[in-house]
Write a protein that holds these residues in place. Structure first.
Motif, PDB file in Angstrom:
ATOM      1  N   SER A 418     -54.527  71.615  18.209  1.00 54.67           N
ATOM      2  CA  SER A 418     -54.317  71.333  17.081  1.00 54.67           C
ATOM      3  C   SER A 418     -53.150  70.124  16.098  1.00 54.67           C
ATOM      4  O   SER A 418     -52.911  69.682  15.459  1.00 54.67           O
ATOM      5  N   LEU A 419     -51.983  69.793  17.041  1.00 57.39           N
ATOM      6  CA  LEU A 419     -51.003  69.540  16.057  1.00 57.39           C
ATOM      7  C   LEU A 419     -50.987  67.878  16.316  1.00 57.39           C
ATOM      8  O   LEU A 419     -50.867  67.554  15.249  1.00 57.39           O
ATOM      9  N   ALA A 420     -51.972  66.858  17.455  1.00 62.30           N
ATOM     10  CA  ALA A 420     -51.843  65.900  16.962  1.00 62.30           C
ATOM     11  C   ALA A 420     -52.955  65.567  15.852  1.00 62.30           C
ATOM     12  O   ALA A 420     -54.345  64.364  16.475  1.00 62.30           O
ATOM     13  N   GLY A 421     -53.360  65.867  14.734  1.00 66.26           N
ATOM     14  CA  GLY A 421     -54.170  65.480  13.800  1.00 66.26           C
ATOM     15  C   GLY A 421     -54.229  64.062  12.824  1.00 66.26           C
ATOM     16  O   GLY A 421     -53.232  63.957  13.441  1.00 66.26           O
ATOM     17  N   PRO A 422     -54.775  63.949  11.903  1.00 69.91           N
ATOM     18  CA  PRO A 422     -54.484  62.812  11.258  1.00 69.91           C
ATOM     19  C   PRO A 422     -53.882  62.317  10.699  1.00 69.91           C
ATOM     20  O   PRO A 422     -52.803  61.147  10.131  1.00 69.91           O
ATOM     21  N   ALA A 423     -52.298  63.996  10.169  1.00 67.62           N
ATOM     22  CA  ALA A 423     -51.880  63.325   9.802  1.00 67.62           C
ATOM     23  C   ALA A 423     -49.865  63.585  10.239  1.00 67.62           C
ATOM     24  O   ALA A 423     -49.554  62.828   9.797  1.00 67.62           O
ATOM     25  N   LEU A 424     -50.328  64.182  11.208  1.00 71.34           N
ATOM     26  CA  LEU A 424     -48.716  63.568  12.356  1.00 71.34           C
ATOM     27  C   LEU A 424     -49.265  61.994  12.383  1.00 71.34           C
ATOM     28  O   LEU A 424     -48.198  61.049  12.997  1.00 71.34           O
ATOM     29  N   ILE A 425     -50.603  61.558  12.672  1.00 75.13           N
ATOM     30  CA  ILE A 425     -50.572  60.016  12.739  1.00 75.13           C
ATOM     31  C   ILE A 425     -50.056  59.501  11.549  1.00 75.13           C
ATOM     32  O   ILE A 425     -49.314  58.470  12.163  1.00 75.13           O
TER      33      ILE A 425
END
Length: 496
Positions: A418-425
């Motif tokens: 779940s870490l690499a979601g839209p917010a991290l992008i």
């Protein structure tokens, strides 16, 4: 008596005390302390006195990375002081504005429900007071007490430093004669045995992580730390004001006073070295250079690192110390994957403050380090902080299963994908824009070096001397989702 009045010049003013001595720049009296070995002891002492103030102690406990990443904190603090005493008024103004933005983001309440605010003017004055008083004390303890005129001149410089931050120095007494009752009053009536002060005195030295120079020799570092750590703690305690030691119940180690005076006297012998032999900034950068750096000093660092490894190997032959635990069963990376185990990534990267949990101060510390590296202006800095804040809200929603407002290691390990979601992008994209100073859509070698302090990563070297948005974002996501190790982000965010 000269008062040390700073006037209203602030960071950009050219105010001088009545003797005409500059308050800032290379001709200021305080500038002589930058490369003074005694200052290493004095700054630890000052930090304890700061941390013992309830407001500062709470802010440090909640927001600071000084326990988990002391070498980064040391380097950034030293560079900040250099900028604040720069000859260039524009450099001083920019650094003062950066520090004020940093402190404005630190507020909350301590474990007893008392509010703290890093922008509180009286509290900021206490920080400056501890630095001045510790400078005076270090000279006295090393057998070189300051004369009255010199002391007044340095006090004027510190008041000018406070004025550069707050607009005026009104929270510090104008006259040096009145400073000492003020200082003694805070020590007697306001300082406490805070958690942050206890951590510095009794935990930091015992768990101090190795700088990059000793990264390949944990046995040697652990052996040296086991000896030096308790000595530094005893020296620091012995140098603190007696009323605070008594009220805080700090132990009186037999012989500590003699040891403390001997340490300051030994450090003071550096005054006999030729001018230019001591360059603290160079030493800090040298011991912090990661392996494989293309910095011109890397050859010296590599030679030193090789000698350290040989000494560590010899130590392993004659002692039962080991290089630390090996990887846990089932955590070894697959061929070519270079993946970190979840626990290791959580501890080394996500938990920036070292408190065992992931929460907003950890991500704020990442944003702060990236902003510092890139020397961002306020609009760019705010965009980066906002992106990290959005990522934190996403992590809370996805990972905080027990609703306690933070993410534990178990919660993280159960939902790593779940870490690499839209917010991290979005964080990666904002970081790319901040690094791409000329806005041409690619990151050239100079822009890359500004962020990573090294040349292009070898995986990107074949891209014609530049790095595009997709490659940069992909590299960042690979690191932050623990899919790759050995990236340029390791020395930036994963190391101490």
């Amino acid at each position: 008596m000269r008062t040390g009045r700073t006037g209203t010049g602030g960071a950009s003013g050219t105010a001088r005390p009545e003797d005409g001595q500059p308050l800032f720049g290379s001709d200021a009296r305080f500038h002589a302390f930058f490369d003074d070995p005694r200052w290493a002891l004095a700054i630890i002492r000052a930090t304890v006195l700061e941390a013992a103030h309830p407001q500062i102690g709470a802010a440090l406990a909640d927001n600071s990375t000084f326990v988990a990443r002391p070498w980064r904190r040391l380097r950034n603090t030293f560079l900040s002081m250099r900028r604040m005493f720069s000859d260039d008024p524009a450099v001083r103004e920019r650094e003062a504005a950066r520090l004020n933005r940093l402190h404005a983001r630190m507020s909350g309440s301590d474990s007893r429900g008392r509010a703290y605010d890093a922008m509180d003017r009286a509290t900021r004055a206490w920080v400056v007071a501890t630095l001045f008083e510790s400078a005076v004390t270090m000279c006295r303890l090393s057998g070189q007490p300051l004369g009255q005129d010199t002391m007044e001149g340095i006090y004027a410089e510190y008041r000018a430093f406070l004025a550069a931050l707050d607009g005026d120095a009104g929270e510090l007494p104008e006259d040096l004669h009145d400073f000492w009752p003020y200082f003694d009053g805070v020590v007697e009536n306001e300082l406490e045995n805070t958690e942050a002060a206890r951590v510095i005195l009794f935990r930091l030295f015992d768990h101090l992580p190795a700088p990059a120079l000793f990264d390949g020799a944990p046995a040697l570092w652990a052996a040296g730390r086991a000896v030096v750590g308790p000595l530094l703690g005893a020296i620091t305690v012995a140098s603190l004001p007696e009323p605070f030691r008594r009220r805080a119940g700090l132990p009186e180690t037999p012989g500590a006073q003699s040891l403390m005076r001997g340490a300051y006297l030994a450090a003071g012998l550096a005054r006999f070295l030729p001018d230019g032999w001591l360059d603290v900034e160079g030493v800090i950068e040298l011991v912090s250079l990661p392996p494989g750096s293309d910095d011109p000093r890397a050859r010296t660092a590599a030679a030193l690192r090789d000698r350290v490894k040989r000494a560590s190997a010899l130590l392993r032959l004659v002692t039962p110390l080991s290089d630390g635990p090996g990887p846990a069963p089932g955590t070894a990376p697959g061929p070519g994957e270079g993946r970190r185990p979840a626990e290791e990534f959580f501890r080394q990267v996500l938990d920036q403050t070292g408190d065992g949990h992931l929460d907003w101060p950890d991500l704020a510390a990442m944003a702060r380090e990236l902003s510092t590296r890139l020397d961002l202006d306020e609009p760019e800095e705010n965009r980066l902080y906002d992106a990290f804040a959005a990522w934190w809200r996403e992590l809370q929603a996805d990972l905080d299963t027990d609703g306690d407002g933070r993410v534990s290691l178990a919660e993280y390990a159960a939902a790593v994908p779940s870490l690499a979601g839209p917010a991290l992008i979005r964080v990666a994209e904002v970081l790319f824009d901040a690094t791409d100073k000329d806005g041409n859509g690619t990151i050239d070698a100079d822009e890359y070096r500004a962020l990573f302090r090294t040349a292009f990563h070898r995986d990107l070297a074949a891209t014609g001397g530049s790095c595009g948005r997709s490659a940069f974002v992909s590299d960042f996501l690979s690191f932050m989702s623990a899919r790759r190790t050995g990236t340029p982000y390791d020395p930036l965010l994963a190391e101490a």
